[in-house]
Design a protein around this motif. Structure first.
Motif, PDB file in Angstrom:
ATOM      1  N   ARG A  61       0.829  -1.202   0.000  1.00 50.30           N
ATOM      2  CA  ARG A  61       0.000   0.000   0.000  1.00 50.30           C
ATOM      3  C   ARG A  61       0.871   1.264   0.000  1.00 50.30           C
ATOM      4  O   ARG A  61       0.609   2.205  -0.741  1.00 50.30           O
ATOM      5  N   ARG A  62       1.918   1.279   0.840  1.00 50.42           N
ATOM      6  CA  ARG A  62       2.824   2.436   0.884  1.00 50.42           C
ATOM      7  C   ARG A  62       3.509   2.652  -0.459  1.00 50.42           C
ATOM      8  O   ARG A  62       3.615   3.782  -0.945  1.00 50.42           O
ATOM      9  N   ARG A  63       3.976   1.577  -1.080  1.00 53.89           N
ATOM     10  CA  ARG A  63       4.625   1.713  -2.392  1.00 53.89           C
ATOM     11  C   ARG A  63       3.649   2.205  -3.450  1.00 53.89           C
ATOM     12  O   ARG A  63       3.995   3.008  -4.310  1.00 53.89           O
ATOM     13  N   ARG A  64       2.394   1.737  -3.379  1.00 52.23           N
ATOM     14  CA  ARG A  64       1.370   2.180  -4.333  1.00 52.23           C
ATOM     15  C   ARG A  64       1.098   3.677  -4.174  1.00 52.23           C
ATOM     16  O   ARG A  64       1.047   4.421  -5.163  1.00 52.23           O
ATOM     17  N   VAL A  65       0.956   4.126  -2.935  1.00 50.05           N
ATOM     18  CA  VAL A  65       0.718   5.555  -2.676  1.00 50.05           C
ATOM     19  C   VAL A  65       1.924   6.372  -3.134  1.00 50.05           C
ATOM     20  O   VAL A  65       1.778   7.416  -3.783  1.00 50.05           O
ATOM     21  N   GLU A  66       3.127   5.906  -2.826  1.00 49.10           N
ATOM     22  CA  GLU A  66       4.341   6.602  -3.239  1.00 49.10           C
ATOM     23  C   GLU A  66       4.421   6.705  -4.772  1.00 49.10           C
ATOM     24  O   GLU A  66       4.725   7.760  -5.323  1.00 49.10           O
ATOM     25  N   SER A  67       4.118   5.627  -5.443  1.00 51.44           N
ATOM     26  CA  SER A  67       4.143   5.646  -6.911  1.00 51.44           C
ATOM     27  C   SER A  67       3.105   6.610  -7.470  1.00 51.44           C
ATOM     28  O   SER A  67       3.372   7.323  -8.445  1.00 51.44           O
ATOM     29  N   ASP A  68       1.933   6.649  -6.859  1.00 50.24           N
ATOM     30  CA  ASP A  68       0.894   7.588  -7.300  1.00 50.24           C
ATOM     31  C   ASP A  68       1.359   9.032  -7.140  1.00 50.24           C
ATOM     32  O   ASP A  68       1.124   9.866  -8.012  1.00 50.24           O
ATOM     33  N   VAL A  69       2.024   9.326  -6.031  1.00 49.17           N
ATOM     34  CA  VAL A  69       2.524  10.680  -5.787  1.00 49.17           C
ATOM     35  C   VAL A  69       3.589  11.042  -6.824  1.00 49.17           C
ATOM     36  O   VAL A  69       3.578  12.145  -7.387  1.00 49.17           O
ATOM     37  N   PHE A  70       4.487  10.129  -7.110  1.00 50.88           N
ATOM     38  CA  PHE A  70       5.514  10.395  -8.119  1.00 50.88           C
ATOM     39  C   PHE A  70       4.894  10.560  -9.504  1.00 50.88           C
ATOM     40  O   PHE A  70       5.341  11.387 -10.292  1.00 50.88           O
ATOM     41  N   ASP A  71       3.854   9.775  -9.809  1.00 54.63           N
ATOM     42  CA  ASP A  71       3.160   9.940 -11.095  1.00 54.63           C
ATOM     43  C   ASP A  71       2.526  11.329 -11.190  1.00 54.63           C
ATOM     44  O   ASP A  71       2.624  11.992 -12.224  1.00 54.63           O
ATOM     45  N   ASP A  72       1.876  11.759 -10.100  1.00 51.77           N
ATOM     46  CA  ASP A  72       1.274  13.099 -10.090  1.00 51.77           C
ATOM     47  C   ASP A  72       2.341  14.169 -10.281  1.00 51.77           C
ATOM     48  O   ASP A  72       2.151  15.117 -11.049  1.00 51.77           O
ATOM     49  N   LEU A  73       3.447  14.034  -9.582  1.00 48.21           N
ATOM     50  CA  LEU A  73       4.528  15.006  -9.680  1.00 48.21           C
ATOM     51  C   LEU A  73       5.109  15.038 -11.091  1.00 48.21           C
ATOM     52  O   LEU A  73       5.348  16.108 -11.650  1.00 48.21           O
ATOM     53  N   SER A  74       5.308  13.888 -11.691  1.00 48.60           N
ATOM     54  CA  SER A  74       5.878  13.859 -13.044  1.00 48.60           C
ATOM     55  C   SER A  74       4.918  14.474 -14.061  1.00 48.60           C
ATOM     56  O   SER A  74       5.354  15.093 -15.032  1.00 48.60           O
ATOM     57  N   ARG A  75       3.606  14.339 -13.846  1.00 46.35           N
ATOM     58  CA  ARG A  75       2.634  14.947 -14.767  1.00 46.35           C
ATOM     59  C   ARG A  75       2.671  16.474 -14.700  1.00 46.35           C
ATOM     60  O   ARG A  75       2.284  17.150 -15.652  1.00 46.35           O
ATOM     61  N   LEU A  76       3.132  17.029 -13.596  1.00 49.74           N
ATOM     62  CA  LEU A  76       3.226  18.478 -13.459  1.00 49.74           C
ATOM     63  C   LEU A  76       4.441  19.060 -14.177  1.00 49.74           C
ATOM     64  O   LEU A  76       4.503  20.267 -14.408  1.00 49.74           O
ATOM     65  N   LEU A  77       5.404  18.204 -14.504  1.00 47.05           N
ATOM     66  CA  LEU A  77       6.600  18.682 -15.195  1.00 47.05           C
ATOM     67  C   LEU A  77       6.287  18.966 -16.662  1.00 47.05           C
ATOM     68  O   LEU A  77       5.513  18.241 -17.292  1.00 47.05           O
ATOM     69  N   PRO A  78       6.892  20.028 -17.217  1.00 45.78           N
ATOM     70  CA  PRO A  78       6.625  20.363 -18.626  1.00 45.78           C
ATOM     71  C   PRO A  78       7.432  19.467 -19.569  1.00 45.78           C
ATOM     72  O   PRO A  78       8.379  19.900 -20.218  1.00 45.78           O
ATOM     73  N   LEU A  79       7.037  18.194 -19.626  1.00 46.50           N
ATOM     74  CA  LEU A  79       7.731  17.222 -20.471  1.00 46.50           C
ATOM     75  C   LEU A  79       6.720  16.478 -21.340  1.00 46.50           C
ATOM     76  O   LEU A  79       5.547  16.374 -20.988  1.00 46.50           O
TER      77      LEU A  79
END
Length: 91
Positions: A18-36
């Motif tokens: 569960r912790r890894r899933r939440v962490e991955s979701d947070v990193f996915d959200d953060l990467s979507r905010l990058l202008p790439l």
């Protein structure tokens, strides 16, 4: 006692998932905010996401400061570049 130990291990494994899933979701959200481009984002690892996010934040901060400085210079009459050139030519 063995059954209790196995049950605790199973609970611990599920909590870690569960912790890894939440962490991955947070990193996915953060990467979507990058202008790439999405194709680039798909290949980023977690340290790269953090490094690029920090660089982006620093760049935005510098740009804001530069825009503020330019606006202040415009109000005071003359840009900071003109002032630097004036100081250099005086030396």
């Amino acid at each position: 006692m063995t059954a209790d130990r196995e049950r605790r291990r199973a609970i611990s494994r599920e909590a870690a998932r569960r912790r890894r899933r939440v962490e991955s979701d947070v990193f996915d959200d953060l990467s979507r905010l990058l202008p790439l481009q999405p194709s680039v984002r798909a290949h980023l690892d977690k340290p790269s996401i953090i490094r690029l996010s920090l660089s982006y934040i620093r760049m935005q901060t510098l740009l804001r400061e530069e825009l503020r400085d330019q606006e202040e210079a415009r109000i005071q009459g003359g840009s900071s570049l003109e002032k630097v050139v004036g100081v250099v030519t005086m030396c």
